[in-house]
Each structure stands twice: as C-alpha cells, then as structure tokens.
Design a protein around this motif. Sequence first.
Motif, PDB file in Angstrom:
ATOM      1  N   ALA A  96      76.928  68.733  30.913  1.00 36.86           N
ATOM      2  CA  ALA A  96      76.118  67.752  29.942  1.00 36.86           C
ATOM      3  C   ALA A  96      76.542  67.892  28.545  1.00 36.86           C
ATOM      4  CB  ALA A  96      74.707  67.927  30.248  1.00 36.86           C
ATOM      5  N   THR A  97      76.397  67.173  27.401  1.00 36.77           N
ATOM      6  CA  THR A  97      76.494  67.340  26.211  1.00 36.77           C
ATOM      7  C   THR A  97      75.307  67.947  25.730  1.00 36.77           C
ATOM      8  OG1 THR A  97      75.632  65.153  25.707  1.00 36.77           O
ATOM      9  CG2 THR A  97      77.880  65.241  26.125  1.00 36.77           C
ATOM     10  N   SER A  98      75.242  68.035  24.341  1.00 37.88           N
ATOM     11  CA  SER A  98      73.842  68.534  23.608  1.00 37.88           C
ATOM     12  C   SER A  98      72.960  67.686  23.800  1.00 37.88           C
ATOM     13  CB  SER A  98      74.213  69.054  22.091  1.00 37.88           C
ATOM     14  OG  SER A  98      74.833  67.781  21.499  1.00 37.88           O
ATOM     15  N   THR A  99      73.321  66.456  23.919  1.00 37.31           N
ATOM     16  CA  THR A  99      72.236  65.384  23.992  1.00 37.31           C
ATOM     17  C   THR A  99      71.520  64.955  25.197  1.00 37.31           C
ATOM     18  OG1 THR A  99      73.785  63.716  23.700  1.00 37.31           O
ATOM     19  CG2 THR A  99      72.472  64.249  21.624  1.00 37.31           C
ATOM     20  N   TRP A 100      72.157  65.849  26.226  1.00 35.95           N
ATOM     21  CA  TRP A 100      71.900  65.616  27.560  1.00 35.95           C
ATOM     22  C   TRP A 100      72.477  64.313  28.409  1.00 35.95           C
ATOM     23  CZ3 TRP A 100      70.740  69.362  30.935  1.00 35.95           C
ATOM     24  CH2 TRP A 100      69.882  70.463  30.580  1.00 35.95           C
ATOM     25  N   ASP A 101      73.552  63.886  27.849  1.00 30.01           N
ATOM     26  CA  ASP A 101      74.281  62.901  28.425  1.00 30.01           C
ATOM     27  C   ASP A 101      75.079  63.532  29.755  1.00 30.01           C
ATOM     28  OD1 ASP A 101      73.898  60.441  26.837  1.00 30.01           O
ATOM     29  OD2 ASP A 101      74.738  61.526  25.434  1.00 30.01           O
ATOM     30  N   ILE A 102      74.969  63.303  30.733  1.00 30.96           N
ATOM     31  CA  ILE A 102      75.868  63.791  31.976  1.00 30.96           C
ATOM     32  C   ILE A 102      77.233  63.250  31.771  1.00 30.96           C
ATOM     33  CG2 ILE A 102      75.955  63.826  34.364  1.00 30.96           C
ATOM     34  CD1 ILE A 102      73.752  65.596  32.976  1.00 30.96           C
ATOM     35  N   VAL A 103      78.056  63.977  31.707  1.00 36.19           N
ATOM     36  CA  VAL A 103      79.715  63.503  31.732  1.00 36.19           C
ATOM     37  C   VAL A 103      80.347  64.094  32.931  1.00 36.19           C
ATOM     38  CG1 VAL A 103      79.659  63.217  29.197  1.00 36.19           C
ATOM     39  CG2 VAL A 103      80.095  65.497  30.301  1.00 36.19           C
ATOM     40  N   GLY A 104      79.769  65.009  33.756  1.00 33.81           N
ATOM     41  CA  GLY A 104      80.472  65.408  34.842  1.00 33.81           C
ATOM     42  C   GLY A 104      79.665  65.818  35.926  1.00 33.81           C
ATOM     43  N   TRP A 105      79.794  65.863  37.437  1.00 35.39           N
ATOM     44  CA  TRP A 105      79.093  65.980  38.590  1.00 35.39           C
ATOM     45  C   TRP A 105      79.767  66.017  39.458  1.00 35.39           C
ATOM     46  CZ3 TRP A 105      79.135  61.302  35.799  1.00 35.39           C
ATOM     47  CH2 TRP A 105      79.481  60.229  36.637  1.00 35.39           C
ATOM     48  N   ASN A 106      79.193  66.749  40.571  1.00 40.86           N
ATOM     49  CA  ASN A 106      80.114  66.795  41.909  1.00 40.86           C
ATOM     50  C   ASN A 106      79.237  65.984  42.874  1.00 40.86           C
ATOM     51  OD1 ASN A 106      77.733  68.567  42.337  1.00 40.86           O
ATOM     52  ND2 ASN A 106      78.852  70.306  42.888  1.00 40.86           N
ATOM     53  N   ARG A 107      79.576  66.025  44.187  1.00 44.75           N
ATOM     54  CA  ARG A 107      78.971  65.039  45.164  1.00 44.75           C
ATOM     55  C   ARG A 107      77.631  65.673  45.523  1.00 44.75           C
ATOM     56  NH1 ARG A 107      82.910  64.192  49.760  1.00 44.75           N
ATOM     57  NH2 ARG A 107      83.706  62.640  48.322  1.00 44.75           N
ATOM     58  N   ALA A 108      77.314  66.947  45.477  1.00 45.87           N
ATOM     59  CA  ALA A 108      76.082  67.614  45.878  1.00 45.87           C
ATOM     60  C   ALA A 108      74.967  66.935  44.846  1.00 45.87           C
ATOM     61  CB  ALA A 108      76.147  68.839  46.154  1.00 45.87           C
TER      62      ALA A 108
END
Length: 289
Positions: free
Chosen positions: A128-140
């Motif tokens: 996440a960025t400092s503004t809590w934008d999710i820019v990466g994740w996994n399948r779980a």
Amino acid sequence: MTNRFDLNEGASRLGSFLRDRRQRLDPAALGFGGRRRTPGLRREEVAQRANISATWYTWLEQGRGGAPSPRVLDSLAKALMMTEAEREHLFLVAIGRPPKAHVAGRGGISWRLQRFLDAMPTIPATVATSTWDIVGWNRAAQLALTNYEQLPPDERNILRRMFLDPATRAAQVDWEEVARFLVATFRTESTRAGENHRAADLIAELSAKSEDFARMWIENDVHTTGEGAKTIRHAEVGEISFEFSSFAIDGRPDLKMMIYNPAGDRDLEKIRLLCSLDQVDCNQSDFET
C-alpha cells in the motif's frame, strides 16, 4: 549521549559527494558540448540544471556555501540525476536528516516484489501507499480480504472502502478500532510524505461523505502501522483472525508491505478451505510455478 549533526563535517562531505556525482554524468547525453579537460559536467552546468547560482554551487562543492534548503537539495538531486538512495544520502550529509519520501503513483509494484508476495500462498499480503491505495497483493489476499483484481484502481483504497463501503464495514468485527487505526496511520504517513494532493483530495472527499471519518480526523490521533491483530467476517468461512505486521520496502519509502498471518490453526485451515473452493493449490505458490 545525543548525536549532533556537525555542520562543518557535513559541508565537507556534501562538497565531495556533489563533485563525485557531477563528474559521473555524460555532458553530451545531457545536451552539453565543447571540449573538456575533466570528466563530467562543469559546475555552471549543474547550477543551470538546478536553477541556482553558479557561484553558490561552487561554494557548496568547496564546503563553504552554508546549509542548503530541502528545496535546493531536491533540485540538486534532480540536476545530478540521483537515485532515491543517493538523494537520501545527499540530505543526510547536507542537513543531517532524510528527505520526505516521494509519493508513489498507483502504477503497481516490481515483478520481483510480486513474486515474493506470491511465494506466500496461505498468508494474505498487500502493498500500500501512504494514502492506503493498494498497489500489490497476492492470491491469498484476494480470497481472504478483498478481490482487488476485480476493482477499478480508484476503488482499491482501504480508507475509502472502510468508510464508504457498507460490505467492508460489516466485515470488520471491531470496525471502530480498525477505522481509528487507519485514520491515525494515514495522518502519520501522509505528514511524513509532505505535500500530497492525493492525500488532500482523499481527506476532503471522506470528510464530506463520512461523518465517522470527519469525527476521527479532527481528533488528531497518530499511529505507526507497526503490527497488531484483527478479525474479519468472511462470507464463506466465517470469522478469520490475523496477526498483521508492516514492513518497509527498501528503495521505496513511499510503500509499505502488510503481511496478515493467520492467528491460529483454525484460521489457517479456513484460508486453505478458501483455496480449495477457488481450486487453488495452497501447497504450491505462484513463485514455484
């Protein structure tokens, strides 16, 4: 004993660092011609690129220009085409403190970092960025937390979802505690990042649309992301408890990685059940395929 920044020593180290980086640049590649007796740019060319006085820049290299402002240091970092690590070193030797982090765009993460996330098939993880934008994740994370892949980029913001999306709110066993934590860490990290139009726009939007956010924001609480525990209500497997930890990403001070480790064996089994329902092999990560 408190360490104090030595201005004289800093000026000497700053001059040496600037001179070294200036001499590494290719004048022709930057549009400067003419015959040269020494490698790299001339001092006046660096000053021109940084929009500062050539005399002052010369003094800086000679260790007698005084402490430059953060704005000037940023201009010098750009003029000398410094990496993020070099920029941080520039600030430390010049004024004894690191620069404010550059704010990330929402363009994703490196493929190496994505492979690392994918190597944890039963542990939800996000970036996440400092503004809590999710820019990466996994399948779980998709299976247990939110299917970010199905959301438009603007809707992958945790603050917006926590305060404006009823389903996300209902999934929190202790919504008030989670929401306060998010607001407090958002205040800390957006302040650390400095002037940030993304943060300002988000504050204005959420304050107008959510009485709860407006109430929490004016309380001025601050918190580091750190670590903790949370429990969510999942539509398919019921409550899942996690122990979460936050990690800095070297070279990307604008990002943080959040790891949500299942708190107990029953919680781990629920993650595995979600994998089986989605026909995913939890014993083999994407990293291995």
